[in-house]
Write a protein that holds these residues in place. Structure first.
Motif, PDB file in Angstrom:
ATOM      1  N   LEU A   1      92.206  87.844  58.417  1.00  0.00           N
ATOM      2  CA  LEU A   1      93.513  87.201  58.450  1.00  0.00           C
ATOM      3  C   LEU A   1      93.690  86.443  57.139  1.00  0.00           C
ATOM      4  CD1 LEU A   1      95.966  86.575  60.295  1.00  0.00           C
ATOM      5  CD2 LEU A   1      94.774  84.504  60.965  1.00  0.00           C
ATOM      6  N   GLU A   2      94.771  86.772  56.413  1.00  0.00           N
ATOM      7  CA  GLU A   2      95.065  86.087  55.157  1.00  0.00           C
ATOM      8  C   GLU A   2      95.958  84.890  55.442  1.00  0.00           C
ATOM      9  OE1 GLU A   2      96.204  87.436  50.705  1.00  0.00           O
ATOM     10  OE2 GLU A   2      97.601  88.095  52.258  1.00  0.00           O
ATOM     11  N   ILE A   3      95.587  83.752  54.863  1.00  0.00           N
ATOM     12  CA  ILE A   3      96.323  82.497  55.025  1.00  0.00           C
ATOM     13  C   ILE A   3      96.731  82.029  53.634  1.00  0.00           C
ATOM     14  CG2 ILE A   3      96.244  80.134  55.889  1.00  0.00           C
ATOM     15  CD1 ILE A   3      93.786  81.051  57.598  1.00  0.00           C
ATOM     16  N   ILE A   4      98.042  81.945  53.386  1.00  0.00           N
ATOM     17  CA  ILE A   4      98.552  81.541  52.072  1.00  0.00           C
ATOM     18  C   ILE A   4      99.450  80.316  52.237  1.00  0.00           C
ATOM     19  CG2 ILE A   4      99.984  82.218  50.114  1.00  0.00           C
ATOM     20  CD1 ILE A   4      99.163  85.118  50.689  1.00  0.00           C
ATOM     21  N   ALA A   5      99.199  79.301  51.420  1.00  0.00           N
ATOM     22  CA  ALA A   5     100.043  78.102  51.423  1.00  0.00           C
ATOM     23  C   ALA A   5     100.371  77.717  49.984  1.00  0.00           C
ATOM     24  CB  ALA A   5      99.347  76.950  52.136  1.00  0.00           C
ATOM     25  N   ASP A   6     101.485  77.022  49.813  1.00  0.00           N
ATOM     26  CA  ASP A   6     101.952  76.580  48.507  1.00  0.00           C
ATOM     27  C   ASP A   6     102.700  75.269  48.736  1.00  0.00           C
ATOM     28  OD1 ASP A   6     103.246  76.195  46.060  1.00  0.00           O
ATOM     29  OD2 ASP A   6     103.777  78.299  45.832  1.00  0.00           O
ATOM     30  N   PHE A   7     102.172  74.175  48.201  1.00  0.00           N
ATOM     31  CA  PHE A   7     102.807  72.873  48.411  1.00  0.00           C
ATOM     32  C   PHE A   7     102.508  71.961  47.226  1.00  0.00           C
ATOM     33  CE2 PHE A   7      98.652  72.871  50.371  1.00  0.00           C
ATOM     34  CZ  PHE A   7      98.090  71.654  50.018  1.00  0.00           C
TER      35      PHE A   7
END
Length: 179
Positions: A141-147
């Motif tokens: 499972l790929e988890i991508i975040a940008d903050f």
């Protein structure tokens, strides 16, 4: 009495087995504190740990601050000694929850979820609310975040002479492939 203990043990055992955790220690975090028209202030760490509980959507990650690599070695030295103080604050952690998480509704196309939790960095904590994109990649499972985070929230001091070359708003991008 033995039957009650046996029944309790079976229920506890089933609960522990039912919790599925996915994990990586090869996650990636990239941060960028660059300012237009000046030298790029960007680093990457490719040894980040992340754990996801697929029953609850709880997520936790840990990054060792000395693992960030810059294009210029002197920047790395200043980052560790003057700003992050890696000897005093060797790691950063995030603990949170992915809202409405359900592994059964995630496919190969990215699906957005809200994520909130607590980022601890430089001895300070800050609530983070962001969007996270999830998608299945083979068995993972790929988890991508940008903050974005603000250096003031974590008492990271930027000398006055560098305020035009180094942004107080730092963009954080994460990419975890948990299995």
């Amino acid at each position: 009495m033995k039957k009650i203990i046996l029944l309790f043990s079976l229920l506890l055992f089933n609960t522990v087995i039912a919790q599925k955790k996915m994990f990586t220690n090869k996650g990636i975090i990239i941060f960028d504190a660059s300012v237009p028209l000046f030298e790029e202030i960007k680093a990457k760490n490719e040894s980040v740990t992340c754990i996801l509980n697929t029953n609850t959507g709880e997520i936790a990650s840990l990054v060792l601050m000395r693992g960030f690599r810059f294009k210029i070695a002197l920047m790395e030295e200043h980052f560790n000694e003057n700003y992050i103080e890696s000897d005093k604050y060797p790691k950063a952690t995030f603990e949170g929850i992915i809202q409405g998480f359900n592994i059964n509704i995630i496919g190969t196309s990215p699906k957005e979820f809200k994520m909130n939790g607590k980022l601890e960095l430089h001895g300070k904590s800050k609530e983070i609310n962001t969007t996270v994109k999830l998608r299945k990649v083979n068995e993972a499972l790929e988890i991508i975040a940008d903050f974005d985070v603000n250096t003031d929230d974590f008492n990271i001091e930027i000398p006055q002479i560098l305020t035009k070359k180094l942004s107080k708003t730092v963009n954080i991008k994460t990419n975890f492939l948990v299995k």
